[in-house]
Design an enzyme around this catalytic site. Structure first.
Site, PDB file in Angstrom:
ATOM      1  N   ASP A 347       0.938  -1.022   0.105  1.00  0.00           N
ATOM      2  CA  ASP A 347      -0.171   0.246   0.354  1.00  0.00           C
ATOM      3  C   ASP A 347       0.912   1.257   0.167  1.00  0.00           C
ATOM      4  O   ASP A 347       1.685   1.800   0.885  1.00  0.00           O
ATOM      5  CB  ASP A 347      -1.072   0.132   1.308  1.00  0.00           C
ATOM      6  CG  ASP A 347      -1.634   1.084   1.167  1.00  0.00           C
ATOM      7  OD1 ASP A 347      -2.825   1.253   0.490  1.00  0.00           O
ATOM      8  OD2 ASP A 347      -1.656   2.152   2.485  1.00  0.00           O
ATOM      9  N   GLU A 384       2.244  -0.371  -5.072  1.00  0.00           N
ATOM     10  CA  GLU A 384       0.498   0.845  -5.843  1.00  0.00           C
ATOM     11  C   GLU A 384       1.771   1.502  -5.810  1.00  0.00           C
ATOM     12  O   GLU A 384       1.957   2.639  -4.705  1.00  0.00           O
ATOM     13  CB  GLU A 384       0.261   0.839  -4.433  1.00  0.00           C
ATOM     14  CG  GLU A 384      -0.912   1.925  -4.980  1.00  0.00           C
ATOM     15  CD  GLU A 384      -2.264   2.613  -3.350  1.00  0.00           C
ATOM     16  OE1 GLU A 384      -2.626   2.571  -4.113  1.00  0.00           O
ATOM     17  OE2 GLU A 384      -1.743   1.803  -2.546  1.00  0.00           O
TER      18      GLU A 384
END
Length: 700
Positions: A347, A384
């Site tokens: 993330d 990401e």
């Protein structure tokens, strides 16, 4: 003081060591070790039970129990199951700004804890004294990780070109009563085990689990719960609430049971990991671990003591510091070697490419450490490639092994299929693996993780049902969630009884799934998109731990049709993977854009329309080992088109056989036995319905 000395006499202690951080079971006791450079005295709290407010206190003096940065002690006779915590007693005043590095008097979790326990009275902000409350503080536990039989567990290790990822929420998958699992295991790792046959039948090869690190469910607005889990408290401990077994070893072993069963059925396990921030928030947030030990090294902070907020969650982990880099690597290795997971999705990975002042740095040592670590060599690592502070690194994450969530695939495919002008060229780049983004290096098409939807944003059905977000239930007056969705409602906002409108929306949903699965790259689909799950227009359901976010297994006819189509299109990818395999280890611009293995067509053969007003494109591609050629025509126009089929290349059958037509009713919308259906010849005219995709194949 007398009481404290009396408590210490209960234990035989020695200096111990800091070779391994955390709590380590040894032959005659337990060794404890923790990083805390600025402390002059530190306490190990040993609790008799979870809500004990009078623990035994082992006070450690720096002269014996400290090695430069690390505190360590060996306590004889302790065993697995011992509940403990740390507390900084005093700071080194000679240490520069020591008072800004540690927080004294707070009950602290072990950063390397394998298990976190929560008393019934635990609250994110407990009282005026915050974390000084011994009874109500979260606590760590000594764990014996060797007490588990993995049997013959092995990872499926699917190649990326043969991988289809299913992004899912552990609780949301089975929490709804319609899941059919027993009430006591709904929303748990064991509940997920019950639904493995569904995943196998769907055809996916990997599950990507939203965060399963222990997180703070109360890190949300008052009256709300943190549902997604992007609020980590401990990087080595599985989330307790996802376990049906609440014993000390329950969450750990139930998670391992789940991994073992997924592996038995050929499914890999990828974890969505959050190493960019913690749930301690900014200067107004709680202190339960990292702030207490060394806030200046664990977090990005300025000279005034303010936290850098590049995560959008109040603080930012300082990936350039050795203590943080070591923690991240040891956490990853723990989940691979002790929990047998197969990969990670990071993330906001770009945060790990910021220095101690928050400035972006090239060739991030943290990202490169992860990329090259030999103990992680067999794992999938997915970034990401952006953060909430505006750093956008799509195509530039440091290291060759990294794969990336391709946000441009999402945006450009949505834009083109919605009918936006000027989007044809970007759309074409996306479906052939985004060579305009990844051509800088010798990479294969699997550098791109292709997705149309994910947990963050609209579901697939909402994408074609709502033009605007509807986040009122979140309690932020619509300020939260992205305003850039590239969505459309096709004439009416929200659910409708209009059959023609629903058929159009269903067709667009099929188009999106087909493009995701069949494009070059590695596809990822969101849990429930295969059954048109809706969040009623909420594109930021992070705090919606209820039926809005859960998978509803009661399907109407339209949902059943979508499920059947998704299964068929995933199976069709079997051929797609062969094509990707032939393109591995080649420079993508040469092998794709200039390759004779791709031909571009318009409504007439060899006459593609590249103008800004173009809303359609045809492509002929060679599908590798099976010597199959496929012709795909995408009509994003709002009117039907009549196209002329191009000739198959020399050496193959002269006939085209239809395998996909998203405008048709099942089973003609996606078939596997192509040669049982009508055949077409080169030069034949074929009608491609408005906003639909067709695919035909020809074999040698």
């Amino acid at each position: 003081m007398l009481q404290e000395k009396q408590q210490q006499r209960k234990y035989v202690i020695s200096s111990g060591h800091c070779r391994v951080l955390g709590s380590t079971i040894e032959k005659d006791g337990v060794n404890f070790a923790v990083w805390c450079p600025a402390a002059s005295s530190i306490e190990l709290l040993l609790f008799k039970h979870l809500e004990d407010d009078d623990p035994d206190i082992v006070t450690l003096d720096a002269a014996i129990f400290k090695s430069v940065y690390y505190w360590h002690v060996h306590v004889k006779g302790l065993k697995a199951g011992q509940i403990y915590a740390w507390r900084v007693k005093s700071a080194v005043r000679a240490y520069k700004s020591a008072q800004n590095h540690v927080e004294t008097g707070k009950v602290l979790l072990d950063p390397y804890a394998r298990r976190v326990l929560f008393p019934k009275c635990y609250r994110r902000f407990q009282n005026a004294d915050e974390r000084t409350n011994l009874r109500c503080a979260a606590k760590s536990v000594v764990i014996d990780m060797t007490d588990y039989d993995w049997g013959l567990d092995t990872s499926p290790r699917h190649a990326l070109n043969k991988t289809v990822i299913y992004e899912m929420h552990v609780k949301g998958f089975t929490a709804d009563p319609s899941s059919g699992v027993a009430p006591d295991i709904r929303g748990t790792y064991r509940g997920l085990i019950e639904k493995i046959p569904y995943l196998v039948d769907l055809g996916v090869t990997a599950v990507e689990l939203l965060p399963v690190f222990q997180f703070d469910t109360e890190d949300a607005l008052p009256g709300k719960k943190n549902y997604w889990g992007y609020s980590p408290m401990a990087f080595f401990a599985p989330h307790e609430a996802y376990s049906s077994d609440k014993s000390v070893m329950g969450p750990i072993n139930e998670f391992r049971d789940m991994v073992r069963e997924l592996h038995k059925n050929g499914l890999e396990v990828i974890l969505d990991v959050v190493y960019n921030h913690t749930s301690e928030g900014d200067q107004n947030g709680p202190t339960y671990c990292f702030k207490g030990f060394d806030k200046q090294n664990y977090y990005i902070m300025d000279a005034m003591g303010h936290y850098g907020n590049y995560s959008g969650c109040g603080n930012t982990f300082n990936g350039t510091k050795s203590v943080v880099r070591n923690l991240i690597l040891e956490s990853l290795i723990f989940w691979v070697e002790q929990m047998h997971v197969d990969g990670f999705r990071f993330d906001l990975a770009s945060i790990l490419a910021r220095d101690g002042s928050g400035m972006p740095i090239a060739n991030s040592p943290t990202l490169l450490d992860i990329d090259t670590n030999l103990r992680l060599a067999d794992t999938k690592i997915i970034a990401e490639p952006w953060d909430a502070g505006g750093l956008y690194q799509l195509g530039y994450i440091a290291g060759s092994k990294w794969r990336e969530w391709n946000g441009q695939f999402r945006d450009d495919v949505r834009s083109f299929m919605r009918g936006d002008a000027g989007s044809i060229k970007r759309f074409v780049e996306r479906i052939i693996g985004s060579p305009d983004i990844y051509n800088e290096r010798e990479v294969d098409p699997q550098k791109s993780i292709n997705f149309i939807t994910c947990h963050d944003g609209f579901t697939l059905w909402d994408l074609v049902t709502y033009a605007d977000k509807h986040n009122e239930a979140n309690g932020e007056n619509g300020r939260d969630g992205s305003n850039s969705n590239w969505s459309a409602n096709y004439g009416y906002e929200g659910e409708s009884d209009d059959e023609a409108l629903n058929n159009l929306r269903l067709r667009q949903a099929k188009n999106m799934i087909a493009l995701t699965v069949l494009s070059m790259g590695t596809p990822m689909i969101l849990m429930g998109d295969e059954i048109l799950r809706t969040q009623k227009g909420n594109n930021n359901a992070y705090c919606q731990d209820n039926e809005l976010s859960w998978m509803n297994w009661n399907l109407n006819a339209r949902q059943k049709e979508m499920l059947r189509f998704t299964k068929a299109i995933i199976r069709r990818r079997t051929f797609r993977s062969r094509a990707d395999n032939r393109l591995r280890h080649t420079r993508m611009l040469d092998s794709v854009l200039r390759s004779t293995k791709l031909q571009w067509h318009g409504v007439l053969p060899f006459q593609p329309d590249w103008s800004d007003n173009s809303h359609s494109i045809g492509v002929l591609v060679y599908w590798g080992t099976y010597s199959i050629y496929a012709y795909v025509f995408v009509n994003a126009y709002w009117e039907d088109l009549s196209i002329e089929l191009p000739p198959p290349p020399k050496g193959v059958r002269k006939s085209w056989y239809p395998v996909v037509d998203t405008s048709r009713n099942p089973p003609q919308d996606a078939v596997m036995s192509a040669f049982n259906y009508r055949r077409y010849m080169a030069g034949d005219k074929v009608k491609v319905k408005a906003r639909s995709i067709i695919m035909l194949v020809s074999a040698a």
